[in-house]
Motif scaffolding. Sequence first.
Motif, PDB file in Angstrom:
ATOM      1  N   ARG A  60     -37.921 -78.632 -42.079  1.00  0.00           N
ATOM      2  CA  ARG A  60     -36.601 -78.377 -42.655  1.00  0.00           C
ATOM      3  C   ARG A  60     -36.559 -78.955 -44.079  1.00  0.00           C
ATOM      4  NH1 ARG A  60     -31.793 -81.156 -42.908  1.00  0.00           N
ATOM      5  NH2 ARG A  60     -29.875 -79.927 -42.704  1.00  0.00           N
ATOM      6  N   THR A  61     -36.173 -78.160 -45.030  1.00  0.00           N
ATOM      7  CA  THR A  61     -36.143 -78.602 -46.424  1.00  0.00           C
ATOM      8  C   THR A  61     -34.698 -78.860 -46.829  1.00  0.00           C
ATOM      9  OG1 THR A  61     -38.054 -77.207 -46.846  1.00  0.00           O
ATOM     10  CG2 THR A  61     -36.915 -78.108 -48.754  1.00  0.00           C
ATOM     11  N   ALA A  62     -34.340 -80.125 -46.936  1.00  0.00           N
ATOM     12  CA  ALA A  62     -32.985 -80.507 -47.298  1.00  0.00           C
ATOM     13  C   ALA A  62     -32.795 -80.404 -48.809  1.00  0.00           C
ATOM     14  CB  ALA A  62     -32.696 -81.921 -46.811  1.00  0.00           C
ATOM     15  N   LEU A  63     -31.566 -80.631 -49.245  1.00  0.00           N
ATOM     16  CA  LEU A  63     -31.283 -80.637 -50.674  1.00  0.00           C
ATOM     17  C   LEU A  63     -32.099 -81.696 -51.396  1.00  0.00           C
ATOM     18  CD1 LEU A  63     -27.500 -79.964 -50.512  1.00  0.00           C
ATOM     19  CD2 LEU A  63     -28.984 -78.894 -52.201  1.00  0.00           C
ATOM     20  N   VAL A  64     -32.345 -82.813 -50.724  1.00  0.00           N
ATOM     21  CA  VAL A  64     -33.270 -83.830 -51.228  1.00  0.00           C
ATOM     22  C   VAL A  64     -34.420 -83.863 -50.223  1.00  0.00           C
ATOM     23  CG1 VAL A  64     -33.583 -86.243 -51.865  1.00  0.00           C
ATOM     24  CG2 VAL A  64     -31.388 -85.133 -52.287  1.00  0.00           C
ATOM     25  N   GLU A  66     -37.532 -84.598 -47.902  1.00  0.00           N
ATOM     26  CA  GLU A  66     -38.117 -85.866 -47.468  1.00  0.00           C
ATOM     27  C   GLU A  66     -39.534 -85.638 -46.943  1.00  0.00           C
ATOM     28  OE1 GLU A  66     -34.424 -86.329 -44.953  1.00  0.00           O
ATOM     29  OE2 GLU A  66     -34.955 -88.440 -45.311  1.00  0.00           O
ATOM     30  N   ALA A  67     -40.444 -86.479 -47.391  1.00  0.00           N
ATOM     31  CA  ALA A  67     -41.829 -86.376 -46.943  1.00  0.00           C
ATOM     32  C   ALA A  67     -41.946 -86.614 -45.442  1.00  0.00           C
ATOM     33  CB  ALA A  67     -42.696 -87.381 -47.710  1.00  0.00           C
ATOM     34  N   ARG A  68     -41.060 -87.427 -44.879  1.00  0.00           N
ATOM     35  CA  ARG A  68     -41.183 -87.766 -43.450  1.00  0.00           C
ATOM     36  C   ARG A  68     -40.921 -86.573 -42.554  1.00  0.00           C
ATOM     37  NH1 ARG A  68     -36.116 -87.653 -40.177  1.00  0.00           N
ATOM     38  NH2 ARG A  68     -34.479 -87.433 -41.739  1.00  0.00           N
ATOM     39  N   THR A  69     -40.316 -85.510 -43.086  1.00  0.00           N
ATOM     40  CA  THR A  69     -40.065 -84.315 -42.270  1.00  0.00           C
ATOM     41  C   THR A  69     -41.280 -83.404 -42.194  1.00  0.00           C
ATOM     42  OG1 THR A  69     -39.232 -83.025 -44.149  1.00  0.00           O
ATOM     43  CG2 THR A  69     -37.634 -84.373 -42.937  1.00  0.00           C
ATOM     44  N   GLY A  70     -42.337 -83.752 -42.932  1.00  0.00           N
ATOM     45  CA  GLY A  70     -43.508 -82.897 -43.000  1.00  0.00           C
ATOM     46  C   GLY A  70     -43.541 -82.031 -44.236  1.00  0.00           C
ATOM     47  N   TRP A  71     -42.522 -82.155 -45.087  1.00  0.00           N
ATOM     48  CA  TRP A  71     -42.481 -81.385 -46.328  1.00  0.00           C
ATOM     49  C   TRP A  71     -43.636 -81.825 -47.224  1.00  0.00           C
ATOM     50  CZ3 TRP A  71     -41.006 -77.217 -48.616  1.00  0.00           C
ATOM     51  CH2 TRP A  71     -40.883 -77.130 -50.002  1.00  0.00           C
ATOM     52  N   ALA A  72     -44.521 -80.896 -47.571  1.00  0.00           N
ATOM     53  CA  ALA A  72     -45.709 -81.210 -48.358  1.00  0.00           C
ATOM     54  C   ALA A  72     -45.524 -80.900 -49.836  1.00  0.00           C
ATOM     55  CB  ALA A  72     -46.910 -80.437 -47.821  1.00  0.00           C
ATOM     56  N   GLY A  73     -44.340 -80.420 -50.203  1.00  0.00           N
ATOM     57  CA  GLY A  73     -44.079 -80.144 -51.610  1.00  0.00           C
ATOM     58  C   GLY A  73     -43.595 -81.395 -52.334  1.00  0.00           C
ATOM     59  N   THR A  74     -42.987 -81.191 -53.489  1.00  0.00           N
ATOM     60  CA  THR A  74     -42.484 -82.310 -54.288  1.00  0.00           C
ATOM     61  C   THR A  74     -41.340 -82.995 -53.555  1.00  0.00           C
ATOM     62  OG1 THR A  74     -43.066 -81.134 -56.311  1.00  0.00           O
ATOM     63  CG2 THR A  74     -41.503 -82.953 -56.512  1.00  0.00           C
ATOM     64  N   PRO A  75     -41.443 -84.314 -53.308  1.00  0.00           N
ATOM     65  CA  PRO A  75     -40.352 -85.001 -52.604  1.00  0.00           C
ATOM     66  C   PRO A  75     -39.120 -85.101 -53.493  1.00  0.00           C
ATOM     67  CG  PRO A  75     -41.982 -86.583 -53.352  1.00  0.00           C
ATOM     68  CD  PRO A  75     -42.545 -85.229 -53.643  1.00  0.00           C
ATOM     69  N   GLY A  76     -37.956 -85.077 -52.847  1.00  0.00           N
ATOM     70  CA  GLY A  76     -36.736 -85.212 -53.625  1.00  0.00           C
ATOM     71  C   GLY A  76     -36.551 -86.613 -54.165  1.00  0.00           C
ATOM     72  N   LEU A  77     -36.898 -87.619 -53.362  1.00  0.00           N
ATOM     73  CA  LEU A  77     -36.764 -89.015 -53.769  1.00  0.00           C
ATOM     74  C   LEU A  77     -38.144 -89.639 -53.838  1.00  0.00           C
ATOM     75  CD1 LEU A  77     -35.142 -91.570 -54.393  1.00  0.00           C
ATOM     76  CD2 LEU A  77     -34.914 -91.949 -51.935  1.00  0.00           C
ATOM     77  N   SER A  78     -38.452 -90.214 -54.980  1.00  0.00           N
ATOM     78  CA  SER A  78     -39.732 -90.890 -55.162  1.00  0.00           C
ATOM     79  C   SER A  78     -39.473 -92.264 -55.740  1.00  0.00           C
ATOM     80  CB  SER A  78     -40.630 -90.080 -56.113  1.00  0.00           C
ATOM     81  OG  SER A  78     -41.855 -90.737 -56.338  1.00  0.00           O
ATOM     82  N   GLY A  79     -39.865 -93.298 -55.015  1.00  0.00           N
ATOM     83  CA  GLY A  79     -39.656 -94.673 -55.471  1.00  0.00           C
ATOM     84  C   GLY A  79     -40.154 -95.641 -54.424  1.00  0.00           C
ATOM     85  N   HIS A  80     -39.883 -96.918 -54.643  1.00  0.00           N
ATOM     86  CA  HIS A  80     -40.397 -97.906 -53.698  1.00  0.00           C
ATOM     87  C   HIS A  80     -39.751 -99.261 -53.932  1.00  0.00           C
ATOM     88  CE1 HIS A  80     -42.886 -99.772 -56.896  1.00  0.00           C
ATOM     89  NE2 HIS A  80     -43.014 -98.530 -57.326  1.00  0.00           N
TER      90      HIS A  80
END
Length: 830
Positions: A60-64, A66-80
């Motif tokens: 499922r690709t949300a508006l932001v 998330e990598a944890r969903t299995g989305w392999a494209g550009t993550p919406g949030l990147s930080g740490h």
Amino acid sequence: MHLHHFRAAGVSVVLDCPPDALPAILHWGPDLGPLGEDALGHLAAELRPRPDQTADSPIRTALVPEARTGWAGTPGLSGHHEGENWSPAFTAVTYEQAGQSVTATATDPHARLGLTVTVELGPSGLLRARAELRNRHESPYTLDALNLVLPVPGHTADVLDQAGRWSKERIPQRRPLTVGTHLRENRRGRTGADAATVLFAATADLGFRRGEAWGLHVGFSGDHRHYAERTATGRTMLGGGELLLPGYIPMPHAHRHQRLEDFLRADAPVKGYWADMPAYLVSLLKAWWGPSAQPDNDFRFGYLPRLTGSHSHYDTVMAQLDGTCKGYLLLGENPAVGSANARMQRLGMAGLDWLVVRDFNLIESATWWRDGPEIETGELSTAEIGTEVFFFPAAAHTEKDGSFTNTNRLLQWHHKAVEPAGDRRSDLWFMYHLGRIIREKLAGSADPMDAPVLDLTWDYPTSGPLAEPDAQAVLAEINGRDAEGRPLSGYDRLRSDGSTACGCWIYCGVYADGVNQAARRKPGAEQDWIAAEWAWAWPANRRLLYNRASARPDGSPWSERKKLVWWDGSAWSGFDVPDFERGKAPDHRPPDGASGVEALSGIDPFIMQGDGKGWLFAPAGVLDGPLPAHYEPQDSPVTNALYGRQRSPARKLYPHVHNRYHPSGGEAGASVYPYVVTTYRLTEHFTAGGMSRSTPYLAELQPEMFCEVSPELAAERGLTHGGWATIITARNAIEARVMVTERMAPLRADGQVVHQIGLPFHFGPNGRARGDAANELSAISLDPSSHIQEVKALSADIRPGRRPRGPALPELVQHYRLRAGITERTGTEA
């Protein structure tokens, strides 16, 4: 069912809003017509993603995304958080719908991050989306990217954007939308001719008469990114957001709440006196907006301006240079000589539309446009400067009523001795009458933008030939009053229900019983050594904060000779006002679940802390904590002997062509600036010198700029006592009279001799006592937590003789830069 269908101007948007995930757009495209609940459910079932060869369950690709969903494209949030929590999971989500808008508030309990996403379909069919991130973790959050993505149909075939250069702007570009990412980024801090302001995904037949296109624009004019992305499974997205360079925007406890309840929930702690922040804030709002501030309108919390970023002094200078700050008010400041990198301050002011200066004299910040150093070097021309400068002469403290507050928190009242001469006016007069005139011009306005000004409490009495506002009336408002209008006696009387008003909670009590406590002057011979009846100290006339710590846990003084407060068996008493609940016994222990002040035990003296303890280890609130570490200054000729890292990784930098940093320690080129400059104050002058340099007696005592050097450095560089020296950095060069003194002894650091150059920072070209400003040499580099400028220690070179004049001065500075190999990256490592 958690579906929303919005329609406007031939456009439909279908939103999927489950309670355990961020919202996702199922359809964004042509109008689907009116859909009932069943029809909408069937449509959503068809539009939701299905399992493919990349995962066992649908991705499922949300508006932001998330990598944890299995989305392999550009993550919406990147930080740490210092390398951790790089893949957050926003699983707890609440939704709020208002018209054709949905706001999702999500949290990641483990990473302690909060995310707010708002989606809105406007009347014109324009889809708007925005996201805000909050950090509630004890560690600072390094935000690298926050992107929003919008899905487009898989049958789109082309991607379109624009490019250009000077005189050939906005040239359309079109190319196939293939698997992968088409990325356009702007990294110049402002939108230029070559920036991608829009990005489209279109069908192959798109032309003027047919075809379909989906377009995206990032509503931000600085560094930003647009991208189109197609996965191997055919899923296609348009994404964009601000471009946050690594380490550029740390987010310690950031919030942009729109509701009072949200703000207080995020910022008010559960235990200690800070738990009473709702009472402090609501009372402040009541003081500012009076009867207009009511519970049903959040006590006008919505009237408060919202921060859109850092608006500190140095960020303002950068905004001036970028052309985004058009106006500037200087009240009692002289950045043209008194702020770090004084040259950069003047160049910034040269880009303004207007500048207002209020001061005793025509300081450098009021005259730089006609006689500043850049006029002499030819870098600026008076005829070409567009800044309109307004100068308002200010009244001195002898010409007005008011208070002084010193670093001991002591408020001492002063009374007007004489009327201000000529056009001089007090700050209070200026602000009050400016506000009065603005309110008169806005009278009768129905524009909601004007309501915060019109609803302000602005009813101060005036007196005398100049209609001077009553300073004591302002003090009384700051002190606060109860529902009957009676002055409050202390901040513990403040309430969060709107029944009290207080302009500043720490000053509550300065006008107790209707008496100006700051004006008390009882002689020392008539009271004890605390002198509690001389003026007034915030808060509560307490002279030593956390003075419960002067007594043992059992309440008896640690020292009979130095006792301050103690437990007398029934209450806390002593010489000072106890910084503790008077009736809380030392053996008191709070019950489980206690909150606020009640959660503090009888042995917890640090009442503003949630646990009542003194902290050596700071888990929150400082960006370079939890324990202090030694780093060398931004510009230092010495290698850090304690740590492998030379400079603080958390420092705040402002890389700019006018703010170049030096190589340091063992870096190549550091030897070009081999000496340490330290700046300091003189007894005879005050801050930037705008007042003291124009006083004949003080100017006679300290008549001109000088530099202090040791006999060893004088011999090494051929400097003569009483002669001239030129001091050079990558920012500028100044001249100063040489004073050879053993007071500036050479230092030995890690086996090397380090010479010092002492510079007073009060001087400038205006007034009776003149000279080049020490801040011409300094760079803008700030402490990470308090954003204090680093001007007390920097590296430099020194040589005998006067500095060059005219264009030869910047040429000398540039020659040194080239010798040191300085580039835009020097000294900017994370």
